[in-house]
Design a protein around this motif. Structure first.
Motif, PDB file in Angstrom:
ATOM      1  N   SER A   1      -6.280  -0.348  -8.463  1.00  0.00           N
ATOM      2  CA  SER A   1      -7.632   0.202  -8.522  1.00  0.00           C
ATOM      3  C   SER A   1      -7.864   0.950  -9.824  1.00  0.00           C
ATOM      4  O   SER A   1      -8.927   0.834 -10.448  1.00  0.00           O
TER       5      SER A   1
ATOM      6  N   TRP B   1       0.841  -1.191   0.000  1.00  0.00           N
ATOM      7  CA  TRP B   1       0.000   0.000   0.000  1.00  0.00           C
ATOM      8  C   TRP B   1       0.877   1.242   0.000  1.00  0.00           C
ATOM      9  O   TRP B   1       1.867   1.310   0.715  1.00  0.00           O
TER      10      TRP B   1
ATOM     11  N   THR C   1     -14.767   7.703  -8.945  1.00  0.00           N
ATOM     12  CA  THR C   1     -14.731   6.917  -7.714  1.00  0.00           C
ATOM     13  C   THR C   1     -15.949   6.017  -7.631  1.00  0.00           C
ATOM     14  O   THR C   1     -16.977   6.279  -8.262  1.00  0.00           O
TER      15      THR C   1
ATOM     16  N   TYR D   1      -3.362   3.626  -1.881  1.00  0.00           N
ATOM     17  CA  TYR D   1      -3.630   2.782  -3.041  1.00  0.00           C
ATOM     18  C   TYR D   1      -2.859   1.472  -2.923  1.00  0.00           C
ATOM     19  O   TYR D   1      -1.718   1.439  -2.438  1.00  0.00           O
TER      20      TYR D   1
ATOM     21  N   TYR E   1      -9.367   3.843   9.132  1.00  0.00           N
ATOM     22  CA  TYR E   1      -9.873   4.486   7.929  1.00  0.00           C
ATOM     23  C   TYR E   1     -10.827   5.613   8.348  1.00  0.00           C
ATOM     24  O   TYR E   1     -11.987   5.364   8.689  1.00  0.00           O
TER      25      TYR E   1
ATOM     26  N   ALA F   1      -8.479   9.515  -0.433  1.00  0.00           N
ATOM     27  CA  ALA F   1      -9.616   8.908  -1.130  1.00  0.00           C
ATOM     28  C   ALA F   1     -10.728   9.937  -1.291  1.00  0.00           C
ATOM     29  O   ALA F   1     -10.932  10.793  -0.431  1.00  0.00           O
TER      30      ALA F   1
ATOM     31  N   THR G   1     -10.574   2.332   0.709  1.00  0.00           N
ATOM     32  CA  THR G   1     -10.505   1.646  -0.573  1.00  0.00           C
ATOM     33  C   THR G   1     -11.826   0.937  -0.838  1.00  0.00           C
ATOM     34  O   THR G   1     -12.642   0.753   0.079  1.00  0.00           O
ATOM     35  N   GLU G   2     -12.004   0.489  -2.046  1.00  0.00           N
ATOM     36  CA  GLU G   2     -13.260  -0.156  -2.436  1.00  0.00           C
ATOM     37  C   GLU G   2     -13.464  -1.469  -1.704  1.00  0.00           C
ATOM     38  O   GLU G   2     -14.602  -1.912  -1.526  1.00  0.00           O
TER      39      GLU G   2
END
Length: 375
Positions: A126, A49, A285, A53, A203, A253, A371-372
């Motif tokens: 991503s 990471w 996004t 990302y 996060y 993000a 992140t997703e």
């Protein structure tokens, strides 16, 4: 005398056995799989990471990685890497090793840079997945995580695949330990950021409200080398292009805000937000925060490909605006195990955020961009 000699021999045997097995050498590792294939595990090609990302080695697009349908062409003279589909350049991405952005075939710029470690070029998965229609996941497994990159037709649940690949990962891990034990010297990555996430992963997610306040929050994040996620309304997306470009370049993000109580469908609001974001910062996004969320609204957004934030802690009613608030939040976060997602709403300021980041830094915790696969 015989007893003493036997004890000495036993001690020597134990010392030999302990020195022969590098049981603690590896720590947490990141396995990599492409479609159905688990790749060799090594420090040189291990995903990591950076700036929020997930980076994967460009070598996944060679060998068995060719099954992904994305071709890989490095140009050593120009210091660029080209990814393209179907032997054409009509769907392509160009990464320049000397710049902090990539460009697609339509001239759109994406502020996610390539990273070179040793002789290996790493790319942000991503962005690649979004541009070429691939899927990727990070799944927690024994000894670390499995990064699984695949084509959309790989119709298999993530945990099922990880369980099916367990024996292969065990084999690759044993080979990895063996190679570590016979290596002449330990190699250290050139980049300062470690490839393995240590401490607790936090996060932080907040609403991008007033521009001046957001700018101060970004300054604070930069000072502590930390990341967060900023969820934006349509009004902010229209007015704060400079801040959006700064977020993207710094690895923060960016998410979109929709309101289920609005007359327009949630997906329509999110798609309109993505158009504004693309115009302002040349990125899109899939992260979304839905106000007044209902099960139907969330299902609608997820069916359209968006990842709706479901925080572990909703602290929007308690502004992160002082040292006391930061201490309380830090206690709440550290009382939980594993990764923790926090929704702060629009109540954070630079002072409160700075106090929280200072406490996290002292505890060796890391504040990362959403992140997703986490939201």
């Amino acid at each position: 005398m015989r007893r003493k000699l036997a004890a000495l021999l036993l001690c020597l045997l134990l010392v030999f056995q302990m020195s022969a097995v590098p049981s603690e050498a590896a720590g947490t590792v990141y396995f990599t799989a492409v479609n159905k294939n688990v790749l060799s595990l090594s420090d040189a090609t291990m995903p990591f990471w950076s700036g929020g990302y997930l980076y994967v080695p460009s070598t996944i697009f060679t060998g068995v990685g060719r099954d992904l349908g994305v071709s890989y062409y490095p140009n050593i003279a120009k210091q660029t890497v080209l990814l393209y589909v179907d032997d054409t350049i009509y769907s392509s991405l160009v990464f320049d090793l000397n710049k902090d952005y990539a460009i697609d075939n339509e001239g759109n710029m994406y502020f996610q840079k390539p990273i070179q470690r040793g002789g290996v070029i790493f790319l942000p998965i991503s962005l690649i997945a979004r541009c070429f229609g691939l899927l990727y996941s990070t799944v927690e497994v024994d000894r670390g995580y499995l990064v699984w990159v695949r084509n959309p037709d790989m119709d298999m649940e993530e945990r099922y695949f990880a369980d099916a690949a367990r024996s292969r990962m065990d084999y690759e891990y044993s080979q990895y330990l063996r190679n570590q034990g016979t290596a002449a010297e330990e190699t250290v990555p050139e980049q300062s950021e470690p490839s393995v996430v240590t401490g607790q992963r936090i996060y932080l997610s907040m609403e991008a409200a007033e521009s001046a306040a957001v700018s101060s929050l970004l300054d604070t994040l930069d000072r502590y080398d930390a990341q967060a996620a900023f969820y934006c309304t349509a009004g902010f997306l229209e007015e704060a292009g400079d801040l959006l470009r700064r977020m993207s370049a710094a690895g923060q993000a960016i998410g979109l805000i929709a309101d289920a109580a609005d007359d327009r469908p949630v997906t329509e609001q999110l798609e309109a937000g993505n158009r504004l974001l693309s115009q302002a910062a040349s990125v899109k996004t899939r992260l979304a925060w839905i106000r007044n969320a209902t099960a139907e609204a969330v299902a609608e957004a997820e069916a359209a490909g968006f990842c709706c934030l479901t925080p572990d802690l909703d602290r929007s009613a308690y502004p992160l605006s002082s040292t006391g608030a930061a201490d309380t939040l830090f206690q709440r976060v550290t009382s939980r195990s594993g990764a923790v997602t926090v929704w702060l709403g629009d109540g954070a300021n630079a002072a409160g955020l700075g106090s929280f980041l200072s406490a996290a830094e002292a505890a060796d915790d890391r504040c990362l961009a959403m992140t997703e696969t986490v939201s």
